[in-house]
Design a protein around this motif. Structure first.
Motif, PDB file in Angstrom:
ATOM      1  N   UNK A 165       0.839  -1.244  -0.005  1.00  0.00           N
ATOM      2  CA  UNK A 165       0.087  -0.071  -0.030  1.00  0.00           C
ATOM      3  C   UNK A 165       0.908   1.441  -0.093  1.00  0.00           C
ATOM      4  N   UNK A 166       0.236   2.382  -0.414  1.00  0.00           N
ATOM      5  CA  UNK A 166       0.846   3.675  -0.485  1.00  0.00           C
ATOM      6  C   UNK A 166       1.978   3.692  -1.521  1.00  0.00           C
ATOM      7  N   UNK A 167       1.782   3.023  -2.627  1.00  0.00           N
ATOM      8  CA  UNK A 167       2.781   3.011  -3.673  1.00  0.00           C
ATOM      9  C   UNK A 167       2.174   3.609  -4.882  1.00  0.00           C
ATOM     10  N   UNK A 168       1.109   4.380  -4.856  1.00  0.00           N
ATOM     11  CA  UNK A 168       0.460   4.850  -6.171  1.00  0.00           C
ATOM     12  C   UNK A 168      -0.465   3.718  -6.704  1.00  0.00           C
ATOM     13  N   UNK A 169      -0.744   2.782  -6.111  1.00  0.00           N
ATOM     14  CA  UNK A 169      -1.483   1.926  -6.822  1.00  0.00           C
ATOM     15  C   UNK A 169      -2.951   2.302  -7.249  1.00  0.00           C
ATOM     16  N   UNK A 249      -2.477 -12.077  10.615  1.00  0.00           N
ATOM     17  CA  UNK A 249      -1.776 -11.881   9.412  1.00  0.00           C
ATOM     18  C   UNK A 249      -2.532 -12.677   8.409  1.00  0.00           C
ATOM     19  N   UNK A 250      -1.772 -12.191   7.015  1.00  0.00           N
ATOM     20  CA  UNK A 250      -2.332 -12.879   5.964  1.00  0.00           C
ATOM     21  C   UNK A 250      -1.206 -13.959   5.290  1.00  0.00           C
ATOM     22  N   UNK A 251      -1.287 -14.975   5.160  1.00  0.00           N
ATOM     23  CA  UNK A 251      -0.272 -16.072   4.702  1.00  0.00           C
ATOM     24  C   UNK A 251      -0.365 -16.435   3.085  1.00  0.00           C
ATOM     25  N   UNK A 252       0.590 -16.431   2.426  1.00  0.00           N
ATOM     26  CA  UNK A 252       0.612 -16.885   1.002  1.00  0.00           C
ATOM     27  C   UNK A 252       0.240 -18.591   0.797  1.00  0.00           C
ATOM     28  N   UNK A 253      -0.967 -18.787   1.168  1.00  0.00           N
ATOM     29  CA  UNK A 253      -1.398 -19.984   1.080  1.00  0.00           C
ATOM     30  C   UNK A 253      -1.612 -20.496  -0.369  1.00  0.00           C
ATOM     31  N   UNK A 254      -1.560 -21.657  -0.529  1.00  0.00           N
ATOM     32  CA  UNK A 254      -1.731 -22.121  -2.145  1.00  0.00           C
ATOM     33  C   UNK A 254      -3.450 -22.050  -2.173  1.00  0.00           C
ATOM     34  N   UNK A 282      -7.085  -3.887  -9.049  1.00  0.00           N
ATOM     35  CA  UNK A 282      -6.063  -3.360  -7.923  1.00  0.00           C
ATOM     36  C   UNK A 282      -6.241  -4.007  -6.692  1.00  0.00           C
ATOM     37  N   UNK A 283      -5.539  -4.853  -6.231  1.00  0.00           N
ATOM     38  CA  UNK A 283      -5.787  -5.709  -5.033  1.00  0.00           C
ATOM     39  C   UNK A 283      -4.321  -6.138  -4.497  1.00  0.00           C
ATOM     40  N   UNK A 284      -3.933  -5.564  -3.422  1.00  0.00           N
ATOM     41  CA  UNK A 284      -2.797  -5.360  -2.852  1.00  0.00           C
ATOM     42  C   UNK A 284      -2.431  -6.937  -2.338  1.00  0.00           C
ATOM     43  N   UNK A 342      -9.528  -5.161   3.501  1.00  0.00           N
ATOM     44  CA  UNK A 342      -8.330  -4.195   3.570  1.00  0.00           C
ATOM     45  C   UNK A 342      -7.717  -4.114   4.854  1.00  0.00           C
ATOM     46  N   UNK A 343      -6.542  -5.329   4.829  1.00  0.00           N
ATOM     47  CA  UNK A 343      -5.927  -5.121   6.061  1.00  0.00           C
ATOM     48  C   UNK A 343      -4.404  -4.407   6.255  1.00  0.00           C
ATOM     49  N   UNK A 344      -4.157  -3.603   5.437  1.00  0.00           N
ATOM     50  CA  UNK A 344      -3.126  -3.014   5.113  1.00  0.00           C
ATOM     51  C   UNK A 344      -2.580  -2.164   6.317  1.00  0.00           C
ATOM     52  N   UNK A 345      -3.521  -1.545   6.957  1.00  0.00           N
ATOM     53  CA  UNK A 345      -3.515  -0.538   8.109  1.00  0.00           C
ATOM     54  C   UNK A 345      -4.686  -0.383   8.875  1.00  0.00           C
ATOM     55  N   UNK A 346      -4.669   0.070  10.023  1.00  0.00           N
ATOM     56  CA  UNK A 346      -5.922   0.664  10.571  1.00  0.00           C
ATOM     57  C   UNK A 346      -6.296  -0.354  11.979  1.00  0.00           C
ATOM     58  N   UNK A 347      -7.612  -0.410  12.200  1.00  0.00           N
ATOM     59  CA  UNK A 347      -8.080  -1.172  13.452  1.00  0.00           C
ATOM     60  C   UNK A 347      -7.865  -2.762  13.143  1.00  0.00           C
ATOM     61  N   UNK A 348      -8.034  -3.325  11.777  1.00  0.00           N
ATOM     62  CA  UNK A 348      -7.810  -4.635  11.693  1.00  0.00           C
ATOM     63  C   UNK A 348      -6.788  -5.001  10.824  1.00  0.00           C
ATOM     64  N   UNK A 349      -5.667  -4.475  11.303  1.00  0.00           N
ATOM     65  CA  UNK A 349      -4.597  -4.778  10.339  1.00  0.00           C
ATOM     66  C   UNK A 349      -3.888  -5.886  10.355  1.00  0.00           C
ATOM     67  N   UNK A 350      -3.465  -6.725   9.393  1.00  0.00           N
ATOM     68  CA  UNK A 350      -3.069  -7.816   9.494  1.00  0.00           C
ATOM     69  C   UNK A 350      -1.812  -8.119   8.501  1.00  0.00           C
ATOM     70  N   UNK A 351      -0.776  -8.122   8.764  1.00  0.00           N
ATOM     71  CA  UNK A 351       0.489  -7.831   8.000  1.00  0.00           C
ATOM     72  C   UNK A 351       0.636  -9.239   7.145  1.00  0.00           C
TER      73      UNK A 351
END
Length: 479
Positions: A165-169, A249-254, A282-284, A342-351
């Motif tokens: 996020x915040x890359x101009x997407x 957090x969010x994991x890169x699961x198959x 557009x979906x980070x 949208x978990x990039x930041x905020x109250x339910x942020x999940x890296x």
């Protein structure tokens, strides 16, 4: 008659207390915690140590929320218990029926008085986006009604914009969408994003409009119902949330093969809704599922914008603090961001649960976000060969400085017409940078140099030739 009035007023008092204390919201929160705990237990590919740690935290949350909900329920039930203590229940069915009718009538009238248009919209979003059976049924109906008309291709090379996020997407998405060549989900597809065609027919009769306003980021970007946005993540959260979305957090699961097939249908339905054209997203969170996107569409183009690491990290930090404050003021905002994924930041942020350098866990510090920046873009650079051939890294800072030179180059890489322009791109405001871990800074700028090199390493013709060769090879395999 006096006893009936006592019981009526006791029930009315309970209704008013339940509304004031938001009892249903408390039990909804309890149900969400229990549901997350159950999904965590069934989650594959997570170590038992991680599960045990997460379950301890979930157990504490579950206990606290259970006690809170029980206490609120007791307060709500108190007036009814008191009224039964001093009054007798009507003996005949006529008296009981009258009492029930009066109580229900008051409840309906009171609800109508309480819920204005905004409140009704929020209630509808809560029921549709926050309820899995409703999402499931809406997608089944959409496929049943429009399935014969959809095409399982993407109308040409689909473009997936995905980065940190915040890359101009968002601005890049708008520039692509404004070229007129694309079909993309928008806010108008809410609150039934999995049934875009069915909902479009219903909504067209209502004349629904929303004034153009600045989005909650406070960055000057305006939006309305027709603004393209990352609505697609609701699809992935619905079908794959149990696999990749963990409480921490969010994991890169198959991705399951059945979900890949359903996604092809979904893209076809979106294209049908918007009259054809190439699919644009557009979906980070797609950073975590690039192989699934390529499996669904072998000719997909994966666009990864990036910015100066310190400035992007500072922007992330600033937005996180801002979003947390807004969620504190309006709890519905937090729920809405969760439903959208949208978990990039905020109250339910999940890296992203990918390898990151060791740094502070304090999300109000730039060091924390700089480590996240390093982890995300290193992850994108380290993809397998079949993904690398489809990746296009976009140096957002350079594109802002040289839009006239950059637009034709990007247009050729993406197969766009002459109408494509980058005139809407603008440099992001500079953030003040305080004390930062020097080791992280060095690592970040070495990685940034590698990103710049990747963004310039292939000529447009070479990139498109590699993509065409890969698509041809995929067709041969399919045959």
């Amino acid at each position: 008659m006096g006893d009936a009035f006592v019981l009526f007023f006791g029930t009315v008092a309970a209704i008013e207390i339940a509304g004031a204390l938001r009892l249903m919201r408390a039990f909804a929160a309890l149900a969400r915690i229990a549901h997350r705990s159950n999904r965590l237990l069934l989650r594959r590919g997570v170590s038992e140590w991680a599960k045990e740690r997460a379950m301890r935290l979930m157990a504490i949350k579950l206990f606290v929320q259970s006690v809170r909900s029980a206490f609120l329920l007791g307060l709500v039930g108190l007036p009814i218990m008191l009224s039964f203590a001093v009054a007798a229940t009507p003996a005949g069915w006529a008296g009981r029926g009258t009492l029930l009718a009066a109580t229900l009538g008051y409840s309906l009238v009171r609800r109508r008085m309480r819920i204005d248009r905004a409140g009704a919209d929020r209630l509808l979003h809560r029921l549709t986006l926050g309820t899995a059976p409703v999402r499931d049924i809406s997608f089944d109906i959409e496929r049943a009604v429009h399935g014969r008309r959809l095409r399982r291709d993407a109308g040409g090379e689909p473009i997936f914009v995905a980065g940190l996020a915040r890359a101009g997407t968002t601005i890049l998405l708008r520039a692509l969408h404004d070229s007129g060549d694309f079909a993309s989900l928008s806010y108008r597809d809410l609150p039934f994003p999995l049934a875009p065609n069915c909902w479009a027919r219903v909504a067209s009769r209502s004349g629904r409009t929303v004034a153009t306003t600045e989005r909650g980021h406070g960055d000057g970007i305006l939006h309305d119902l027709d603004s393209p946005e990352a609505i697609e993540e609701i699809f992935w959260g619905h079908f794959e949330g149990a696999r990749f979305r963990l409480p921490y957090g969010l994991t890169p699961a198959p991705v399951a093969p059945a979900t890949v097939d359903a996604f092809r249908d979904y893209v076809g339905l979106v294209r049908l809704r918007y009259g054809g054209g190439r699919y644009l997203s557009k979906n980070n969170n797609n950073v975590l599922r690039l192989p699934a996107l390529v499996a669904a569409f072998p000719d997909a183009l994966l666009v990864h914008p990036f910015r100066d690491p310190l400035q992007q990290a500072a922007s992330l930090c600033h937005q996180h603090v801002r979003a947390c404050a807004l969620a504190e003021q309006d709890p519905f905002r937090r729920d809405f961001m969760t439903w959208l994924g949208h978990h990039e930041f905020g109250g339910d942020r999940r890296p992203f649960l990918i390898e990151t350098p060791t740094a502070t866990t304090d999300s109000t510090k730039i060091d924390h976000w700089l480590a996240q920046w390093i982890g995300a873009y290193r992850f994108l650079l380290d993809q397998p060969a079949q993904i690398i051939r489809r990746q296009i890294f976009v140096d957002y800072d350079r594109f802002c400085m040289e839009p006239e030179r950059s637009a034709p180059m990007l247009a050729e890489r993406l197969g766009l017409g002459e109408g494509f322009s980058l005139a809407s791109l603008r440099p992001s405001p500079a953030h003040a940078i305080g004390a930062v871990d020097n080791a992280l800074v060095i690592e970040a700028y070495l990685l940034h140099a590698a990103l710049v090199e990747r963004s310039e390493s292939f000529g447009a013709a070479e990139v498109r030739r590699a993509i065409a060769d890969a698509a041809t090879a995929g067709t041969r395999v399919a045959k």
